[in-house]
Write an enzyme that holds these catalytic residues in place. Structure first.
Site, mmCIF file in Angstrom:
data_model
loop_
_atom_site.group_PDB
_atom_site.id
_atom_site.type_symbol
_atom_site.label_atom_id
_atom_site.label_comp_id
_atom_site.label_asym_id
_atom_site.label_seq_id
_atom_site.Cartn_x
_atom_site.Cartn_y
_atom_site.Cartn_z
ATOM 1 N N HIS A 99 -108.005 16.166 1.461
ATOM 2 C CA HIS A 99 -107.908 17.431 0.736
ATOM 3 C C HIS A 99 -107.160 17.233 -0.570
ATOM 4 C CE1 HIS A 99 -107.449 21.738 -0.004
ATOM 5 N NE2 HIS A 99 -106.195 21.481 -0.327
ATOM 6 N N ASP A 129 -106.084 33.543 6.339
ATOM 7 C CA ASP A 129 -105.752 32.954 5.040
ATOM 8 C C ASP A 129 -106.499 33.665 3.917
ATOM 9 O OD1 ASP A 129 -104.734 30.872 3.168
ATOM 10 O OD2 ASP A 129 -106.864 30.370 3.055
ATOM 11 N N ARG A 174 -101.525 37.743 -1.727
ATOM 12 C CA ARG A 174 -100.534 36.955 -2.479
ATOM 13 C C ARG A 174 -100.891 36.917 -3.958
ATOM 14 N NH1 ARG A 174 -101.247 31.508 0.078
ATOM 15 N NH2 ARG A 174 -99.817 30.814 -1.529
ATOM 16 N N SER A 178 -101.439 28.086 4.016
ATOM 17 C CA SER A 178 -102.783 28.365 3.514
ATOM 18 C C SER A 178 -103.667 27.118 3.596
ATOM 19 C CB SER A 178 -102.710 28.862 2.065
ATOM 20 O OG SER A 178 -103.994 29.040 1.525
ATOM 21 N N LYS A 203 -106.373 25.733 7.381
ATOM 22 C CA LYS A 203 -107.798 25.389 7.280
ATOM 23 C C LYS A 203 -108.049 23.942 7.682
ATOM 24 C CE LYS A 203 -108.249 26.824 2.926
ATOM 25 N NZ LYS A 203 -107.075 27.618 2.546
#
Length: 455
Positions: free
Chosen positions: A84, A163, A170, A185, A189
């Site tokens: 990621h 999320d 947010r 967040s 995932k």
């Protein structure tokens, strides 16, 4: 046990530590709509100012992960490794590191996202390949990973729905930039996606969400702790985003640069980072006994063309046209391409002694800075990105940066090319591009690409 949202808000507002049960109550209640926006916003603001400790952050991440579907990858043999990035300009590394790791025997079952704002999304890049399908049934997804070694699909709307709701809140309550909230967040995932290990590419610099290196390091450390406490071996690599990665910033043009890298002809920075991250993926996948050995295996896979072959099979398996690997004209082509050159106006203020005076026109100069965030914004303006999630994407659009930090420039040299099918959008982008480059009469060394690794 029953809870009262007002009491939970008050507890955190006053610096108290929330229990796992209180955090679950909040996440589940906000997801199902029983807790209203105004109370959720109040708690987010309390968290923003009072912060969460390690246990609270892990509890929030787990609650968000459990708010929707989780993917069970246990039917796929081997140690599945996810990768990621926190988002960067010209970041096409997944398209390269994924096939590199798969070519070494690491199963890659990855769900990626779309771009929003000035950072691009992997799914948008893949969808610029004619016919490429980013939605697969679970059985097809698993089968492809077993047979090809890799599958790259879009994130399901049922993964961590908490999320999605919390991030939107947010965004409008100025509570995005909290390390615990960012960690939960991202990691909710990643944990829901089912892989056994995770490699995180955490960006810092002008083109990153977190400009400050120390703050980015704190985020990386927190995400690693949460990942490891959740039973997923997690490594974070802190990388520089003070200039774009590679030269291409867009969708189809980034696919071309990724393919060129898999052919061994890619930009030095893209190649270096792809090998470094894929080396970690191979190590965490227990194919290599050290990260150094993993990098060697990855280099061999690159040089022998194994990763390029995997990428070709990935395209074929997901319905795309594999001939794009050999014929880039099969990818979307921009109707308008406009170059930006190093001109006389840019000479103003360049001098060796710091005096703000006009510099000689026949001298050699160097790129000293690139506003990478501005490059990303200009790419978005051409049609390559979205201002809101409903915006259509022009897959041919984007910016090609021809000069990087430390490169030599002379009057008349090409600095960048702006591409797209909408001529008005291309010129809007060019009008915003005036201050992308900063020049000096002395050579500036480019910033280190890989800053540190956190396990």
């Amino acid at each position: 046990m029953s809870f009262n949202m007002n009491e939970v808000i008050t507890k955190k507002r006053d610096g108290g530590k929330l229990t796992e049960e209180e955090i679950k109550y909040f996440v589940n209640g906000y997801t199902d709509g029983s807790i209203p926006d105004y109370q959720a916003a109040a708690l987010l603001m309390a968290i923003f100012f009072q912060h969460m400790d390690e246990e609270e952050t892990l509890a929030l991440t787990r609650a968000m992960k459990d708010s929707g579907d989780t993917v069970d990858l246990s039917s796929i043999s081997g140690i599945k490794v996810d990768k990621h990035s926190t988002g960067g300009i010209g970041d096409k590394i997944t398209l390269i590191a994924g096939p590199l790791a798969a070519a070494c025997g690491v199963p890659i079952a990855k769900m990626s996202g779309r771009g929003l704002g000035f950072t691009g999304g992997t799914i948008d890049k893949l969808e610029s390949i004619p016919g490429f399908q980013t939605t697969l049934a679970p059985a097809e997804f698993f089968k492809q990973v077993e047979e090809v070694g890799i599958s790259l699909i879009g994130q399901s709307g049922h993964i961590a729905p908490a999320d999605k709701k919390l991030y939107a809140l947010r965004d409008v309550t100025a509570t995005v930039a909290d390390i615990s909230l960012i960690t939960s967040s991202i990691m909710s995932k990643k944990l829901a996606a089912g892989s056994d290990a995770i490699v995180l590419d955490v960006k810092c610099g002008k083109g990153a969400f977190m400009e400050n290196e120390e703050e980015a390091a704190k985020l990386a450390e927190t995400m690693c702790k949460v990942g490891n406490l959740a039973g997923k071996k997690t490594v974070a690599v802190l990388t520089d985003m003070n200039q774009p990665l590679g030269h291409a910033v867009g969708n189809a043009i980034e696919v071309i640069e990724a393919i060129e890298t898999l052919k061994g002809r890619g930009p030095k920075d893209v190649t270096e980072l792809s090998i470094y991250l894929a080396g970690w993926m191979v190590y965490l996948g227990r194919i290599a006994s050290t990260h150094e050995e993993g990098q060697k295996m990855v280099r061999d896979a690159l040089e022998l063309g194994k990763a390029l072959s995997i990428f070709r099979r990935l395209i074929t398996s997901q319905g795309g046209n594999p001939r794009v690997v050999d014929n880039y004209n099969l990818l979307p082509q921009a109707a308008h391409k406009v170059d930006m050159f190093f001109n006389k106006e840019m000479l103003s203020g360049i001098s060796s002694d710091g005096v703000n005076t006009a510099a000689p026109e026949d001298a050699v100069y160097y790129v000293s800075e690139i506003d990478s965030q501005r490059v990303g914004i200009c790419s978005q303006r051409t049609g390559a990105g979205r201002a809101v999630k409903e915006d259509p994407i022009d897959p041919s659009a984007g910016v090609i940066v021809h000069k990087k930090i430390g490169d030599e420039v002379r009057l008349g040299d090409k600095l960048a090319t702006f591409c797209g099918n909408n001529e008005d959008k291309v010129y809007i982008a060019i009008n915003e591009a005036a201050n992308i480059f900063t020049f000096s009469s002395t050579k500036t060394e480019p910033p280190a690409l890989i800053k540190r690794t956190i396990e």
